[in-house]
Write an enzyme that holds these catalytic residues in place. Structure first.
Site, short mmCIF file in Angstrom:
data_model
loop_
_atom_site.label_atom_id
_atom_site.label_comp_id
_atom_site.label_asym_id
_atom_site.label_seq_id
_atom_site.Cartn_x
_atom_site.Cartn_y
_atom_site.Cartn_z
N LYS A 174 0.80 -1.22 0.00
CA LYS A 174 0.00 0.00 0.00
C LYS A 174 0.84 1.28 0.00
CE LYS A 174 -4.41 -1.70 1.45
NZ LYS A 174 -4.17 -3.03 2.07
N GLU A 214 -10.13 5.83 4.50
CA GLU A 214 -10.65 4.72 5.28
C GLU A 214 -9.57 3.64 5.33
OE1 GLU A 214 -11.30 5.17 2.05
OE2 GLU A 214 -10.34 3.32 1.39
N SER A 265 1.54 -9.73 -1.00
CA SER A 265 1.23 -8.30 -0.83
C SER A 265 1.65 -7.71 0.51
CB SER A 265 -0.27 -8.07 -1.04
OG SER A 265 -1.02 -8.94 -0.21
#
Ligand SMILES: *Cc1c(COP(=O)(O)O)cnc(C)c1O
Length: 400
Positions: A95, A117, A382
């Site tokens: 991310k 969020e 990930s």
């Protein structure tokens, strides 16, 4: 010759075929157009590109390696299993790739505050990190259920200086957190930037987040070729909103290899027991974009469930809906049980504790590997599982 896929899609209105677009009320539409214009400018700017390159190398620790999982490959006795180590990114997941890009854009636009969020808390931590780096304020909206489940990430966000807003409406998870964050953003769009955590939301976010994540695919292709002399036969990644999957798929989209998105099947295929939007959903608009979503009997977003907080979203990025509709990508679904079993397999056999989200992609590779001797599977790992260890041990013990 046809233009490369990434140049053709989305179109200038943010459509991937019939999916995507921007279905938002006027004030948001205006704010999105402003972001779109700023992004189009900055994406061409050599200072911006150089700055992002510098950040990736010296702050994030890119390139992340590809690792050949030799023990698992041997144990399963079939296809070679390779991992793109996004878990080694600073903050522990892919991310940060889009958060640093979004924050740099916010800075460029003169914004003072980032709002978002978060589900598992990974996006919140990554954005709080980016905010600290650029000296911006940061406000993260998070469902009460997720706050309880992902305590370490809540603490990390606060240490990093972010304000964490607890969302207690509805199912108290990711979907409600998105609604709450959007409302906060709308109260002051001039000074704030809404930094969406995946390839979802209205145009230009699905495109922008994909572009920021594309570095994963670009590196992967180069590294895989260097390592093995060939392309992988199959690339797989877990799909919540779909950003890590679009990142790695981007590098291989014009190549004749299989791309597989792995969705969370949770406890089973009944509505409410999973979050496998592409596997079981239908077309609809939610959170400002047209895609494939899970609906209840009133056509509203259905309640969803997965053991992985980062995957329990009732829709999916529009580009995934498009690529699946034209047959370019395949979709698989992996249950909680299979994901947890892959979590322990990677931990015990390779010394890597994966995020439960990433464990879904790995579980798929382990499931198909035995039948595919001579082939190579590249899994996008990930994120790392540090955030999940208390939850896993409490619920499943230490594995066999
Ligand atoms: C958030 C998250 C995901 C899911 O998000 P995508 O946008 O689908 O990639 C997957 N893995 C990890 C580790 C995450 O933190």
């Amino acid at each position: 010759m046809q233009a490369p896929y990434l140049k053709q899609f989305p179109d200038e209105n943010g459509f991937f075929g019939k999916f995507g677009g921007s279905f938002v009320p006027e004030p948001i539409a205006k704010a999105m157009e402003e972001i779109n214009q700023a992004y189009n400018l900055i994406a061409q700017n050599s200072d911006f590109i150089a700055e992002l390159r510098k950040i990736r190398k010296h702050f994030q620790g890119r390139p992340t390696p590809i690792y050949f999982a030799h023990n698992l490959t041997k144990e399963y006795g079939g296809a070679g299993i390779y991992l793109k180590r996004e878990d080694l990114n600073h903050t522990g997941a892919h991310k940060l790739n889009h958060c640093m890009g979004e924050a740099l854009l916010a800075k460029f636009m003169g914004k003072k505050k980032l709002i978002a969020e978060t589900g598992a808390g990974q996006h919140g931590v990554a954005l709080a990190t980016a905010a600290a780096y650029f000296g911006l304020e940061c406000e993260i909206h998070m469902g009460e259920m997720d706050i309880a489940k992902e305590h370490p990430n809540v603490v990390r966000m606060k240490i990093l200086g972010a304000k964490v807003v607890s969302v207690s409406r509805g199912a108290k998870t990711l979907k409600e957190a998105v609604d709450s964050a959007f409302e906060a953003y709308l109260s002051d769009p001039k000074n704030t930037m809404y930094a969406i955590g995946s390839v979802v939301g209205p145009h230009p976010f699905p495109k922008m987040v994909r572009d920021f994540q594309a570095i994963v695919g670009i590196e992967s292709k180069e590294q895989f070729l260097e390592m093995t002399g060939e392309l992988p036969d199959i690339v797989c990644a877990c799909v919540g909103g779909g950003s890590n999957a679009m990142g790695i798929f981007s590098g291989f989209i014009d190549d004749a290899i299989d791309l597989v998105g792995v969705e969370p099947l949770g406890r089973g295929s009944a509505l409410g027991e999973h979050a496998a939007s592409l596997s079981y959903g239908s077309e609809g608009v939610m959170h400002g974009f047209n895609s494939i979503m899970l609906k209840d009997s009133h056509g509203e977003p259905a309640p969803v469930y997965s053991v992985a907080s980062g995957l329990d979203y009732p829709s999916v990025g529009p580009e995934h809906a498009y690529l699946h509709s034209i047959g370019r990508t395949k979709i698989a679904a992996i249950s909680d049980k299979e994901a947890i079993s892959a979590f322990f397999a990677l931990s015990k056999k390779e010394g890597i504790i994966p995020a439960i989200e990433s464990s879904h992609a790995l579980a798929y590779a382990l499931k198909i590997a035995p039948e595919l001797k001579g082939k190579k599977i590249l899994v996008n790992l990930s994120g790392r599982g540090d955030k999940d260890i208390d939850f896993v041990v409490e619920k499943y013990g230490y594995g066999e």
